[in-house]
Design an enzyme around this catalytic site. Sequence first.
Site, PDB file in Angstrom:
ATOM      1  N   ASP A   1       0.771  -1.329   0.019  1.00 35.33           N
ATOM      2  CA  ASP A   1      -0.125  -0.032   0.042  1.00 35.33           C
ATOM      3  C   ASP A   1       0.904   1.069  -0.158  1.00 35.33           C
ATOM      4  OD1 ASP A   1      -2.539   1.469   0.281  1.00 35.33           O
ATOM      5  OD2 ASP A   1      -1.840   1.919   2.343  1.00 35.33           O
ATOM      6  N   SER A   2       0.351   2.389  -0.424  1.00 33.45           N
ATOM      7  CA  SER A   2       0.961   3.479  -0.341  1.00 33.45           C
ATOM      8  C   SER A   2       1.439   4.160   1.203  1.00 33.45           C
ATOM      9  CB  SER A   2       0.372   4.947  -0.685  1.00 33.45           C
ATOM     10  OG  SER A   2      -0.989   4.802   0.093  1.00 33.45           O
TER      11      SER A   2
ATOM     12  N   GLY B   1      -2.659   9.034  -4.065  1.00 33.03           N
ATOM     13  CA  GLY B   1      -3.951   9.449  -4.724  1.00 33.03           C
ATOM     14  C   GLY B   1      -4.299  10.832  -5.654  1.00 33.03           C
TER      15      GLY B   1
ATOM     16  N   CYS C   1      -4.250  -1.345  -2.213  1.00 30.77           N
ATOM     17  CA  CYS C   1      -4.188  -0.038  -2.173  1.00 30.77           C
ATOM     18  C   CYS C   1      -5.146   0.400  -3.555  1.00 30.77           C
ATOM     19  CB  CYS C   1      -2.836   0.719  -2.608  1.00 30.77           C
ATOM     20  SG  CYS C   1      -2.830   2.501  -3.163  1.00 30.77           S
TER      21      CYS C   1
ATOM     22  N   GLU D   1      -3.246   8.728   8.701  1.00 30.30           N
ATOM     23  CA  GLU D   1      -2.008   8.571   8.820  1.00 30.30           C
ATOM     24  C   GLU D   1      -1.408   9.296  10.098  1.00 30.30           C
ATOM     25  OE1 GLU D   1       0.785   7.039   6.709  1.00 30.30           O
ATOM     26  OE2 GLU D   1      -0.691   6.215   5.057  1.00 30.30           O
TER      27      GLU D   1
ATOM     28  N   CYS E   1     -10.954   3.244  -0.368  1.00 27.38           N
ATOM     29  CA  CYS E   1      -9.482   3.510  -0.044  1.00 27.38           C
ATOM     30  C   CYS E   1      -9.136   2.728   1.219  1.00 27.38           C
ATOM     31  CB  CYS E   1      -9.337   5.110   0.277  1.00 27.38           C
ATOM     32  SG  CYS E   1      -7.733   5.329   0.767  1.00 27.38           S
ATOM     33  N   THR E   2      -8.101   1.913   1.140  1.00 26.96           N
ATOM     34  CA  THR E   2      -8.023   1.226   2.377  1.00 26.96           C
ATOM     35  C   THR E   2      -7.608   1.777   3.585  1.00 26.96           C
ATOM     36  OG1 THR E   2      -5.650   0.857   1.496  1.00 26.96           O
ATOM     37  CG2 THR E   2      -7.093  -0.997   0.947  1.00 26.96           C
ATOM     38  N   HIS E   3      -7.257   3.077   3.609  1.00 28.71           N
ATOM     39  CA  HIS E   3      -7.437   3.917   5.021  1.00 28.71           C
ATOM     40  C   HIS E   3      -8.667   3.919   5.335  1.00 28.71           C
ATOM     41  CE1 HIS E   3      -3.294   4.910   3.160  1.00 28.71           C
ATOM     42  NE2 HIS E   3      -3.158   5.695   4.304  1.00 28.71           N
TER      43      HIS E   3
END
Length: 273
Positions: free
Chosen positions: A13-14, A46, A76, A155, A187-189
Amino acid sequence: MKIDKQAPIGVFDSGVGGLTVAREIMRNLPNEKIVYFGDTARVPYGTKSKATVLRYSRQIVRFLRTQEVKAIVVACNTATALALDDIEKELDIPIVGVVRPGARVAVETTRNKRIGVIGTEATINSHIYRTYIQNMDPEVSVFGKPCPLFVSLVEEGWIKDPITEAVARRYLAELQEKDIDTLILGCTHYPLLRSMVGRIMGEGVTLVNPAYETAQALKRLLREQGLTSDGTEDEEFPYRFFVSDAAEKFSRFATSILPYNVERTQQIDIEKY
């Protein structure tokens, strides 16, 4: 090429968002080993171009191949939208993205055929969810809304912060007017903001978490290809974590959302790959 079914699964992932996918793999495929890479030096993806995200993704895949992984999960949405098709053609091991599994479940879930998608600008502007969804059911209307600040807020660890809630209410107001009954956390966040988003959208809207659906898709894929680990090897460190920057911060965050303590995260120079 014979693939070793006891080899680990590569997940990337990012940044930290893909840990939501890793968490679902740990829960649903407990015999599998994982090598996780978070591109913390270059997050977020993104807002970046397709060419840049594809270059980053290729570097990460080359690194994961050095770890002898048996399959790769692109955890991601942006990288899935902009890089998966190209990378899939270059690989001789299975690869799974997070978009198709979430889109499928959203189509199965919606009753009024009105689905919302929140994600990064790159994911929303790629229209990848709309394409997948309308291929499955052309009658479904899809409403995308970029929520670029969510990644930075997650984050930063501001998951329950009033500032995050104020930002979420502003982003989601547009979708509240669209009469959607299903919302994809694209979005995986975003699953880390799930309770907040659910509260704002109300009980009439079902949230789809592609992280869980991706773990299920991976489970099916491994079974079909005869690559399911039998868990016979008693490994002391079944989960290994790598980042491109800020290893200690990553370890702290990972420990807060994974079912066990992440004591060691290794920083690598991803530009070498």
